[in-house]
Scaffold this active site. Structure first.
Site, PDB file in Angstrom:
ATOM      1  N   HIS A  84     -54.986 -53.469 -58.808  1.00  0.00           N
ATOM      2  CA  HIS A  84     -54.964 -54.591 -58.355  1.00  0.00           C
ATOM      3  C   HIS A  84     -56.217 -55.235 -57.553  1.00  0.00           C
ATOM      4  O   HIS A  84     -55.872 -56.827 -57.808  1.00  0.00           O
ATOM      5  CB  HIS A  84     -53.360 -54.558 -56.919  1.00  0.00           C
ATOM      6  N   ASP A 244     -54.141 -46.254 -62.090  1.00  0.00           N
ATOM      7  CA  ASP A 244     -54.427 -44.909 -61.945  1.00  0.00           C
ATOM      8  C   ASP A 244     -52.956 -44.341 -61.359  1.00  0.00           C
ATOM      9  O   ASP A 244     -52.621 -43.151 -62.390  1.00  0.00           O
ATOM     10  CB  ASP A 244     -55.143 -45.089 -60.091  1.00  0.00           C
TER      11      ASP A 244
END
Length: 496
Positions: A84, A244
């Site tokens: 993000h 991730d």
């Protein structure tokens, strides 16, 4: 079979591992820690991308040095990055300003503006499959336009953190479906940008994204100068990489339906692999794509080891001292309940939230009770999302744990009891870095897919399996109901 490098760029550190697929061993590893930029306004969380690039360089140098002559056997690199974050580049591909991170909650008004324009949460979900939350990238871009118009005018390229590191490695700009789905600008069902949402932010925005392609395609070839610096051969490939959580899914073998991964890191995530998009009409579960070209319904909470580390430092404990103190307290912490929203919260959506200790008495106001209540409180917060996943048809047979918290024997048992299903750790505790290394392997060993490699190489640590205990399961079910009601009541009355 070959040696591949897996790089995991997180909020607190960057790690690099060298993985030998032939022996299934991590041959070398290195880590560099860093922090967010100091002195920012409340809610703002930023890092300079140069910090990540420097940490990448340092950890790869150290890992390849550990490999010695075997560095010549490295054939591919994969990058996992914190999701993000908004990395703005100008026309010369230079970073314009520090990146606003996933944990930045300064974009509440931008979220409200986008959501209101499209008729509320349901309207936005109809367009992209996700609600617009402060953690996502879309409101960060609108924030730049509203608050730093001069910098917005310079904006020529929009990247995510792992995209930026791929650019550092290859000199090429690219983006893949998995991480892109966390921008809240991608329709996760079709894997195309939502022009309606991008146009609302700015009509030119859709042109500022790099080429969007399959997560199974390589990002490019390692720059010759870096290969020479690190003692690597020519022609090393860089895989697409991913967020991730997407890389953590590969690194924990969570690449087919039925498996769920829980990451006990700075934040907490729970996610599953599905062969179809899982859209939450309430917007609490993120409807992401994964990095195998499937889908990854995901819960994210912002406070896991953030909270336990705060308590550990409060009493100046080592990690084993924290665990001993918490283990001496019975399950349920003698009715002490911790609402763990120390830096706001994403699920439930409380960007301005704060923590609460409820049920304090002279009996339970002790360091050990606080230690255990904190561990239980952050895990109950994740269990709230597990219930929501179950309501959407995602039911796990077991949960695979990764992240720093998974190293705690006590915490593993707490997870099994709160989640109500068996939990097991992985042979490699660095799930995201391993996932990146496995994805890198799949771009050079094409006889098997990344799914096949993930199933084969992500091994569970069976001696660390924890089974749920019936009495504790019932106790924690009651505590979860209490935590959920307290949160809703306090939030409704603006007390969180």
């Amino acid at each position: 079979m070959a040696i591949t490098l897996g790089i995991d760029c997180g909020t607190q550190s960057t790690k690099t591992i060298a993985f030998d697929s032939a022996t299934r061993r991590v041959l070398a590893q290195a880590s560099r820690s860093y922090d967010v930029l100091p002195g920012l306004p409340a809610g703002a969380m930023e890092q300079h991308p140069a910090t990540w690039a420097d940490a990448l360089d340092a950890t790869v140098c150290e890992a390849t040095s550990q490999l010695g002559a075997r560095a010549s056997e490295v054939r591919a690199i994969g990058v996992s990055g914190q999701q993000h974050g908004f990395v703005p580049l100008d026309a010369r591909k230079q970073v314009i300003r520090p990146a606003k991170l996933w944990c930045d909650t300064s974009t509440v008004s931008e979220c409200e503006e986008i959501t209101r324009h499209f008729g509320g949460v349901r309207g936005v979900i109809d367009l992209v499959g996700n609600a617009i939350l402060p953690g996502f990238t879309a409101p960060k871009i609108l924030w730049l336009k509203r608050n730093e118009p001069e910098n917005f005018q310079r904006l020529a390229h929009v990247l995510l953190p792992h995209d930026y590191l791929n650019f550092v490695l290859t000199g090429r700009l690219s983006m893949e479906y998995g991480d892109a789905s966390g921008t809240a600008l991608l329709d996760v069902r079709s894997r195309h940008w939502s022009k309606q949402v991008t146009d609302f932010i700015d009509p030119r925005l859709i042109e500022l994204f790099p080429e969007l392609k399959s997560s199974r395609q390589a990002a490019g070839e390692l720059l010759p100068g870096l290969a020479a610096k690190w003692g690597l051969p020519k022609g090393v490939l860089v895989s697409a990489g991913g967020g991730d959580n997407m890389m953590g899914a590969i690194g924990t073998g969570n690449v087919r339906p039925g498996c769920v991964t829980a990451s006990l890191g700075t934040s907490g995530t729970l996610y599953a692999c599905m062969d179809r998009p899982v859209i939450d009409p309430e917007g609490e579960i993120a409807a992401f794509c994964d990095s195998t070209d499937a889908w990854l319904p995901l819960l994210c909470t912002m406070n896991v080891t953030v909270a336990t580390e705060q308590v550990r430092k409060l009493f100046n404990w080592q990690h084993d001292e924290y665990e001993r103190a918490a283990a001496a307290i019975p399950a349920g912490s003698d009715n002490l309940l911790f609402l763990p929203y120390l830096q706001g919260e994403r699920t439930p959506n409380l960007p301005g939230g704060s923590g609460v200790l409820h049920g304090m008495t002279t009996r339970n106001l002790t360091p050990g009770h606080l230690a255990r209540a904190t561990m239980e409180g952050v895990t109950l917060g994740m269990a709230y999302g597990l219930e929501r996943l179950a309501a959407l048809g995602v039911t796990p047979r077991e949960i695979r744990l990764t992240g720093g918290g998974s190293r705690s024997c006590l915490w593993r048992q707490v997870c099994a009891d709160i989640f109500g299903v068996p939990v097991v750790t992985m042979t490699s505790p660095e799930g995201a870095a391993l996932g990146a290394a496995i994805q890198a392997l799949a771009v050079i060993e094409t006889g098997k897919s990344v799914v096949d490699w993930g199933i084969e190489l992500a091994e569970t640590q069976e001696d660390e399996r924890a089974e749920p205990q019936k009495a504790q399961v019932e106790l924690y079910r009651e505590l979860l109901a209490r935590q959920t009601k307290l949160t809703r009541d306090l939030a409704r009355d603006s007390h969180l």
